[in-house]
Design a protein around this motif. Sequence first.
Motif, mmCIF file in Angstrom:
data_model
loop_
_atom_site.group_PDB
_atom_site.id
_atom_site.type_symbol
_atom_site.label_atom_id
_atom_site.label_comp_id
_atom_site.label_asym_id
_atom_site.label_seq_id
_atom_site.Cartn_x
_atom_site.Cartn_y
_atom_site.Cartn_z
ATOM 1 N N SER A 351 0.834 -1.203 0.000
ATOM 2 C CA SER A 351 0.000 0.000 0.000
ATOM 3 C C SER A 351 0.869 1.254 0.000
ATOM 4 O O SER A 351 2.090 1.181 0.183
ATOM 5 C CB SER A 351 -0.922 0.003 1.225
ATOM 6 O OG SER A 351 -0.152 0.108 2.419
ATOM 7 N N ARG A 352 0.225 2.376 -0.223
ATOM 8 C CA ARG A 352 0.936 3.657 -0.188
ATOM 9 C C ARG A 352 1.584 3.876 1.180
ATOM 10 O O ARG A 352 2.718 4.354 1.270
ATOM 11 C CB ARG A 352 -0.058 4.794 -0.512
ATOM 12 C CG ARG A 352 0.528 6.197 -0.429
ATOM 13 C CD ARG A 352 -0.605 7.202 -0.553
ATOM 14 N NE ARG A 352 -0.133 8.565 -0.368
ATOM 15 C CZ ARG A 352 0.120 9.409 -1.357
ATOM 16 N NH1 ARG A 352 -0.017 9.013 -2.599
ATOM 17 N NH2 ARG A 352 0.509 10.640 -1.111
ATOM 18 N N GLY A 360 10.464 6.182 2.956
ATOM 19 C CA GLY A 360 10.366 7.582 3.317
ATOM 20 C C GLY A 360 9.303 8.273 2.481
ATOM 21 O O GLY A 360 8.871 7.756 1.434
ATOM 22 N N ALA A 361 8.878 9.449 2.913
ATOM 23 C CA ALA A 361 7.751 10.124 2.259
ATOM 24 C C ALA A 361 8.028 10.473 0.794
ATOM 25 O O ALA A 361 7.230 10.135 -0.083
ATOM 26 C CB ALA A 361 7.359 11.371 3.054
ATOM 27 N N PRO A 362 9.139 11.154 0.448
ATOM 28 C CA PRO A 362 9.312 11.563 -0.964
ATOM 29 C C PRO A 362 9.377 10.380 -1.929
ATOM 30 O O PRO A 362 8.611 10.309 -2.894
ATOM 31 C CB PRO A 362 10.625 12.363 -0.941
ATOM 32 C CG PRO A 362 10.838 12.751 0.482
ATOM 33 C CD PRO A 362 10.252 11.642 1.284
ATOM 34 N N LEU A 367 7.305 6.160 -5.694
ATOM 35 C CA LEU A 367 7.186 4.760 -6.067
ATOM 36 C C LEU A 367 5.729 4.328 -6.164
ATOM 37 O O LEU A 367 5.364 3.553 -7.054
ATOM 38 C CB LEU A 367 7.929 3.901 -5.039
ATOM 39 C CG LEU A 367 7.926 2.388 -5.280
ATOM 40 C CD1 LEU A 367 8.459 2.062 -6.665
ATOM 41 C CD2 LEU A 367 8.746 1.674 -4.214
ATOM 42 N N CYS A 368 4.884 4.837 -5.272
ATOM 43 C CA CYS A 368 3.451 4.511 -5.342
ATOM 44 C C CYS A 368 2.843 5.012 -6.650
ATOM 45 O O CYS A 368 2.084 4.297 -7.309
ATOM 46 C CB CYS A 368 2.732 5.113 -4.135
ATOM 47 S SG CYS A 368 0.958 4.798 -4.105
ATOM 48 N N ARG A 374 0.202 6.480 -12.335
ATOM 49 C CA ARG A 374 -0.408 7.812 -12.278
ATOM 50 C C ARG A 374 0.451 8.817 -13.030
ATOM 51 O O ARG A 374 1.659 8.872 -12.858
ATOM 52 C CB ARG A 374 -0.581 8.246 -10.829
ATOM 53 C CG ARG A 374 -1.264 9.586 -10.661
ATOM 54 C CD ARG A 374 -1.504 9.876 -9.200
ATOM 55 N NE ARG A 374 -2.396 8.888 -8.615
ATOM 56 C CZ ARG A 374 -2.703 8.864 -7.325
ATOM 57 N NH1 ARG A 374 -2.184 9.754 -6.507
ATOM 58 N NH2 ARG A 374 -3.518 7.939 -6.862
ATOM 59 N N CYS A 375 -0.185 9.619 -13.893
ATOM 60 C CA CYS A 375 0.519 10.592 -14.726
ATOM 61 C C CYS A 375 0.203 12.008 -14.266
ATOM 62 O O CYS A 375 -0.862 12.268 -13.706
ATOM 63 C CB CYS A 375 0.117 10.441 -16.189
ATOM 64 S SG CYS A 375 0.480 8.818 -16.862
ATOM 65 N N PRO A 376 1.092 12.953 -14.523
ATOM 66 C CA PRO A 376 0.799 14.346 -14.175
ATOM 67 C C PRO A 376 -0.386 14.880 -14.987
ATOM 68 O O PRO A 376 -0.560 14.517 -16.151
ATOM 69 C CB PRO A 376 2.093 15.091 -14.547
ATOM 70 C CG PRO A 376 3.139 14.048 -14.685
ATOM 71 C CD PRO A 376 2.451 12.791 -15.054
ATOM 72 N N ARG A 377 -1.166 15.703 -14.371
ATOM 73 C CA ARG A 377 -2.316 16.285 -15.061
ATOM 74 C C ARG A 377 -1.824 17.312 -16.072
ATOM 75 O O ARG A 377 -0.998 18.160 -15.758
ATOM 76 C CB ARG A 377 -3.245 16.951 -14.039
ATOM 77 C CG ARG A 377 -4.500 17.537 -14.653
ATOM 78 C CD ARG A 377 -5.392 18.136 -13.589
ATOM 79 N NE ARG A 377 -6.574 18.739 -14.161
ATOM 80 C CZ ARG A 377 -7.678 18.091 -14.456
ATOM 81 N NH1 ARG A 377 -7.753 16.803 -14.191
ATOM 82 N NH2 ARG A 377 -8.718 18.692 -14.990
ATOM 83 N N PRO A 378 -2.336 17.246 -17.321
ATOM 84 C CA PRO A 378 -1.897 18.225 -18.328
ATOM 85 C C PRO A 378 -2.380 19.627 -17.981
ATOM 86 O O PRO A 378 -3.380 19.805 -17.275
ATOM 87 C CB PRO A 378 -2.525 17.709 -19.623
ATOM 88 C CG PRO A 378 -3.682 16.866 -19.178
ATOM 89 C CD PRO A 378 -3.281 16.270 -17.864
#
Length: 478
Positions: A351-352, A360-362, A367-368, A374-378
């Motif tokens: 899981s996330r 670690g958080a970053p 990795l999640c 998941r892709c960046p929103r255009p």
Amino acid sequence: MLFWHGQPDHYWSSPGEMYPIPGPGLLRDPPVLPYLKQEEPNGISTSQPPCPAFQYVLCAPTSPAVRHHEETLTYLNQGQSYELRMMGSPRLDPGGEGRRMLKSVVRVVFHDRRLQYSEQQQLEGWRWSRPGDRILDIDIPLSVGILEPQIHPTLLNTVEFLWDPSRRTSVFVQVHCISTEFTLRKNGGEKGVPFRIQIDTFGAGGKGDPPEHLHSASCLVKVFKPKGADRKQKTDREKVEKQPVPEREKFQPAYESTVLAECAPWPDTLGAPHSPPGTPGLPSPHPFKLLSPERVCVSPCAAESPTESPGEALSPCASPLETQQWLHKRRFSAYTRIFASFAGADLLKLSRRDLIQICGAPDGIRLCNALTGRCPRPRLTLYVSREPAGGAEGAEDGCSGLYQEVHLEELTAAELTGKLAELLGLPVGQIQRVSRQGPSGIHILVSDMMIRNLLDETCFMVAIGKAPGPEGYHLVLR
């Protein structure tokens, strides 16, 4: 170059002195009575007691406030030189021909499993907060009998050297980080995290063969600011002395030196003890197993390397080797040791929250996102449909009313022209003009400023018109 200087005989004890064997008379004259009930006098073994092939002794006292069932704990002062006595059995030299040089790797590692998962990030953060400093160092002028000491500039917590087990060898080490540097900051007075000093010793490998692992040992330490270890040692001693006699007997006695206990080898040392981290990806004879094109998400991010396809997602059917390559390709090389035995399905089940706890958080969030595709929103999304050329006849063939997405990142007219040419199947060089129909049917030339002011998810019908000349097109957005 051999670093050597004389020391008094009482300063360094040999393995034979630490493990005395019976004299010749005892071996020649066995006792008349059997040693054990089931043994006969003739069956008594006259061999010398077992002596360990290797032993490492840290010349620092152990804490008196450690219970009998617990591992010994040693307090060290930051930056102080401590002697590590290296002892090896001369019987390691087969046939007694020549000298056999051994290679030992000394490292300071985390004892807590939580910090082991994020070791690379912890060390990187320490490097940024203490530029130019090292976690572990060798005091070469004080060291005795070591050859070719190596201190790699990127391995802050590791040193290595060669030594001859038939000669007296002592290496003086300095630990420059303190235990409280890796604790969660509170209001002060927090407990420091324990470290382990681990030594892995290797023999000379054959031609083309990796070095042979011979022995590993480690001990538990805590590092304090200068003079802090002495104060902590005194405090522990006074604390135990105040206990009643029955309670005092539950604690181990404090020893003047610390004997490193045998342990499993450090995972990174099994292949090559001197390799720096961040090595290139493992070669694999099999290609990656990718998800179907329907699940591929094309990322508009232009920062990806040319050799990396953003649409390649990890398959649940990927083997551990393919999973390792996938991690290397996605710049997660620091965690390949943690996920060494994970197949694709094992990694996708995390899981996330699990990934953040391990990496670690970053890096856990990154990795999640990589695992879920998941892709960046255009920056701008437009819906475009081709206007039917034959009016009602074109509408009946289903072309009208079917829209397709166009994602824009640069928000320029040239980018929109290229996307429309790809969508409509036209050569981009033949599109001479792109305009938008405005009030009263006027045509307005599409510019960068117009695109920046478009509302997200705007719908357009695209009419294709012939431009003057042999080949060329005008596009009108309605």
